[in-house]
Design a protein around this motif. Sequence first.
Motif, PDB file in Angstrom:
ATOM      1  N   ILE A 254       0.856  -1.190   0.000  1.00 14.33           N
ATOM      2  CA  ILE A 254       0.000   0.000   0.000  1.00 14.33           C
ATOM      3  C   ILE A 254       0.889   1.237   0.000  1.00 14.33           C
ATOM      4  O   ILE A 254       1.833   1.340   0.794  1.00 14.33           O
ATOM      5  N   LEU A 255       0.571   2.149  -0.854  1.00 14.78           N
ATOM      6  CA  LEU A 255       1.374   3.359  -0.995  1.00 14.78           C
ATOM      7  C   LEU A 255       1.056   4.360   0.103  1.00 14.78           C
ATOM      8  O   LEU A 255      -0.081   4.448   0.575  1.00 14.78           O
ATOM      9  N   THR A 256       2.085   5.079   0.500  1.00 14.71           N
ATOM     10  CA  THR A 256       1.888   6.170   1.447  1.00 14.71           C
ATOM     11  C   THR A 256       1.233   7.349   0.713  1.00 14.71           C
ATOM     12  O   THR A 256       1.195   7.390  -0.532  1.00 14.71           O
ATOM     13  N   PRO A 257       0.715   8.317   1.475  1.00 14.43           N
ATOM     14  CA  PRO A 257       0.108   9.479   0.800  1.00 14.43           C
ATOM     15  C   PRO A 257       1.076  10.201  -0.137  1.00 14.43           C
ATOM     16  O   PRO A 257       0.679  10.627  -1.230  1.00 14.43           O
ATOM     17  N   LYS A 258       2.340  10.335   0.252  1.00 12.48           N
ATOM     18  CA  LYS A 258       3.316  10.991  -0.610  1.00 12.48           C
ATOM     19  C   LYS A 258       3.585  10.170  -1.861  1.00 12.48           C
ATOM     20  O   LYS A 258       3.733  10.717  -2.956  1.00 12.48           O
ATOM     21  N   GLU A 259       3.659   8.828  -1.667  1.00 18.78           N
ATOM     22  CA  GLU A 259       3.891   7.975  -2.825  1.00 18.78           C
ATOM     23  C   GLU A 259       2.693   8.016  -3.769  1.00 18.78           C
ATOM     24  O   GLU A 259       2.858   8.040  -5.003  1.00 18.78           O
ATOM     25  N   MET A 260       1.508   8.032  -3.215  1.00 17.61           N
ATOM     26  CA  MET A 260       0.322   8.110  -4.070  1.00 17.61           C
ATOM     27  C   MET A 260       0.244   9.460  -4.779  1.00 17.61           C
ATOM     28  O   MET A 260      -0.185   9.553  -5.938  1.00 17.61           O
ATOM     29  N   GLU A 261       0.697  10.484  -4.086  1.00 19.33           N
ATOM     30  CA  GLU A 261       0.741  11.794  -4.733  1.00 19.33           C
ATOM     31  C   GLU A 261       1.716  11.787  -5.906  1.00 19.33           C
ATOM     32  O   GLU A 261       1.439  12.357  -6.973  1.00 19.33           O
ATOM     33  N   GLU A 262       2.838  11.115  -5.711  1.00 21.13           N
ATOM     34  CA  GLU A 262       3.789  10.987  -6.820  1.00 21.13           C
ATOM     35  C   GLU A 262       3.185  10.195  -7.969  1.00 21.13           C
ATOM     36  O   GLU A 262       3.403  10.525  -9.148  1.00 21.13           O
ATOM     37  N   VAL A 263       2.423   9.161  -7.648  1.00 22.82           N
ATOM     38  CA  VAL A 263       1.760   8.374  -8.694  1.00 22.82           C
ATOM     39  C   VAL A 263       0.798   9.251  -9.480  1.00 22.82           C
ATOM     40  O   VAL A 263       0.726   9.198 -10.723  1.00 22.82           O
ATOM     41  N   VAL A 264       0.058  10.092  -8.764  1.00 24.18           N
ATOM     42  CA  VAL A 264      -0.902  10.975  -9.434  1.00 24.18           C
ATOM     43  C   VAL A 264      -0.175  11.948 -10.362  1.00 24.18           C
ATOM     44  O   VAL A 264      -0.606  12.191 -11.509  1.00 24.18           O
ATOM     45  N   LEU A 265       0.959  12.485  -9.909  1.00 21.03           N
ATOM     46  CA  LEU A 265       1.705  13.421 -10.744  1.00 21.03           C
ATOM     47  C   LEU A 265       2.250  12.731 -11.996  1.00 21.03           C
ATOM     48  O   LEU A 265       2.247  13.312 -13.102  1.00 21.03           O
ATOM     49  N   LYS A 266       2.708  11.495 -11.833  1.00 20.74           N
ATOM     50  CA  LYS A 266       3.238  10.784 -12.989  1.00 20.74           C
ATOM     51  C   LYS A 266       2.130  10.407 -13.965  1.00 20.74           C
ATOM     52  O   LYS A 266       2.340  10.373 -15.184  1.00 20.74           O
ATOM     53  N   ARG A 267       0.941  10.121 -13.438  1.00 18.62           N
ATOM     54  CA  ARG A 267      -0.192   9.907 -14.334  1.00 18.62           C
ATOM     55  C   ARG A 267      -0.518  11.188 -15.106  1.00 18.62           C
ATOM     56  O   ARG A 267      -0.863  11.130 -16.309  1.00 18.62           O
ATOM     57  N   CYS A 268      -0.399  12.320 -14.402  1.00 19.21           N
ATOM     58  CA  CYS A 268      -0.618  13.598 -15.080  1.00 19.21           C
ATOM     59  C   CYS A 268       0.419  13.816 -16.196  1.00 19.21           C
ATOM     60  O   CYS A 268       0.100  14.339 -17.286  1.00 19.21           O
ATOM     61  N   TRP A 269       1.664  13.451 -15.890  1.00 23.91           N
ATOM     62  CA  TRP A 269       2.721  13.555 -16.912  1.00 23.91           C
ATOM     63  C   TRP A 269       2.362  12.727 -18.140  1.00 23.91           C
ATOM     64  O   TRP A 269       2.466  13.203 -19.276  1.00 23.91           O
ATOM     65  N   LEU A 270       1.959  11.469 -17.894  1.00 25.54           N
ATOM     66  CA  LEU A 270       1.608  10.589 -19.008  1.00 25.54           C
ATOM     67  C   LEU A 270       0.390  11.101 -19.762  1.00 25.54           C
ATOM     68  O   LEU A 270       0.355  11.079 -21.015  1.00 25.54           O
ATOM     69  N   ALA A 271      -0.614  11.570 -19.039  1.00 32.62           N
ATOM     70  CA  ALA A 271      -1.819  12.073 -19.704  1.00 32.62           C
ATOM     71  C   ALA A 271      -1.501  13.306 -20.557  1.00 32.62           C
ATOM     72  O   ALA A 271      -2.001  13.449 -21.695  1.00 32.62           O
ATOM     73  N   ARG A 272      -0.641  14.190 -20.050  1.00 30.93           N
ATOM     74  CA  ARG A 272      -0.325  15.412 -20.790  1.00 30.93           C
ATOM     75  C   ARG A 272       0.433  15.094 -22.071  1.00 30.93           C
ATOM     76  O   ARG A 272       0.067  15.559 -23.147  1.00 30.93           O
ATOM     77  N   TYR A 273       1.496  14.284 -21.934  1.00 31.15           N
ATOM     78  CA  TYR A 273       2.329  14.089 -23.118  1.00 31.15           C
ATOM     79  C   TYR A 273       1.699  13.143 -24.126  1.00 31.15           C
ATOM     80  O   TYR A 273       1.957  13.267 -25.328  1.00 31.15           O
ATOM     81  N   TRP A 274       0.888  12.191 -23.694  1.00 26.91           N
ATOM     82  CA  TRP A 274       0.155  11.402 -24.692  1.00 26.91           C
ATOM     83  C   TRP A 274      -0.927  12.252 -25.368  1.00 26.91           C
ATOM     84  O   TRP A 274      -1.223  12.048 -26.548  1.00 26.91           O
TER      85      TRP A 274
END
Length: 438
Positions: free
Chosen positions: A214-234
């Motif tokens: 289970i991810l910590t809140p900071k790790e989940m926040e990082e996951v959300v940011l990386k999803r944003c990165w992928l969504a933006r560049y795709w």
Amino acid sequence: MFVVKETNKDDHFCFVIGDLIVCGNQFSRNSPAVSVRASQQPPVPPSKLSQRNQATVPLPVVTPRNQQTEKRALPEIGHLSAKDSKDQHEASALQDELDMLQEENESILEKLRLEDERCKEAEARVRELEKQVTSLGEGVSLEAKLLSRKEAALRQREAALKDARQNREGANKETTALRAQVESAKQEAAGVVAQLQVAESEVNALRTMTHRMILTPKEMEEVVLKRCWLARYWGLAARYGICSDIATSKYEYWSSLAPLPFEIVLSAGQKAKEESWEKDSEESEKRSQLVQDINDLTGEGNIESMLSVEMGLKELASLKVEVSITLTLAQLRLANTFRLSDPELKSPGGPKLLEALELSPEESEDVLFKEAWLTYFWRRALSLGIDVDIARERLQFWISRSAHSPSSHDAMEVEQGLTELRKRRIERRLWEASRSNQ
């Protein structure tokens, strides 16, 4: 030569036989006559006479009446003796013998009387002894009854003891069975406890594993940011026709997980500029609520989501989508610059030349996006103690660069900043530090 003369009066009789004179009386029909022998024979001892009286029927006793009868007979005998002159001498001798016999007879009668009294005493004693024997027999019978009762009581007690012994043996068997059951239950309980301990250890291991998954809140926040990165560049790839065969589907997938990629990353960068991660302000609450809304939309908080974004980033880098987008944006800006005429470019202070040097809105947006990205990761590196001096310097640098509008020089610096972030493996080291703290 002998003379026999019988006198029978009142049952008394007297015989004269030669030298013997026998006188007596008859007490009853069954009483025999008493014979008296001559005086020359010795008298019977009293002891023998007593024994004879005890062994045989008692002899008739000469009473005084008999003596009177005998006295009456004596004159008659004397009268007869007077007639017979020849027998005078013999009569006197017989008279002497008769007197002696009379005296002996009186002595014998006295002895018989004494013996009779002794017999009566003996009979009384016998009756007393019989009474005693009877009482003893009754006592013996009573004792026999008591003994029989005691024997019956003892038998009952013995039967009761036997029953009690059997019951005790049964109770002992039941106790033994219960003890065996208790031991079996203890063994089962020990086995259950052992199984429980094993299960607890397994649960703890699973809990640890689950906790690590289970991810910590900071790790989940990082996951959300990386999803944003992928969504933006795709999304940009689909707009400019880069990897057109997969760009659209990839954009649809990641945009469903991060519907507002640009706003979320800028919010994270702004949060990193603040002195405290937990600053209580309305703007910070809004940004945190925005991140929480993204988490609620994804509904994921395990390690699988982190693995999926890492695989997405590797795929994006292997296809060189980010580089292609940067080149495409630069080419579009240069193309706009070449469309300008030479007189317009050579005119001093002409606005067309300044426009040619400025970034396009898409490029400016991309620079802001990357500056916010770099600010966020250097803030996390500083908070986790990774390259503290460098992280502090880079954080201050990117915070100062975000204070003015981006230029072409800023575009070059953000690309260099991303390259440095990858070379120092900051993202990887952030993940390792976050995992070790769990």
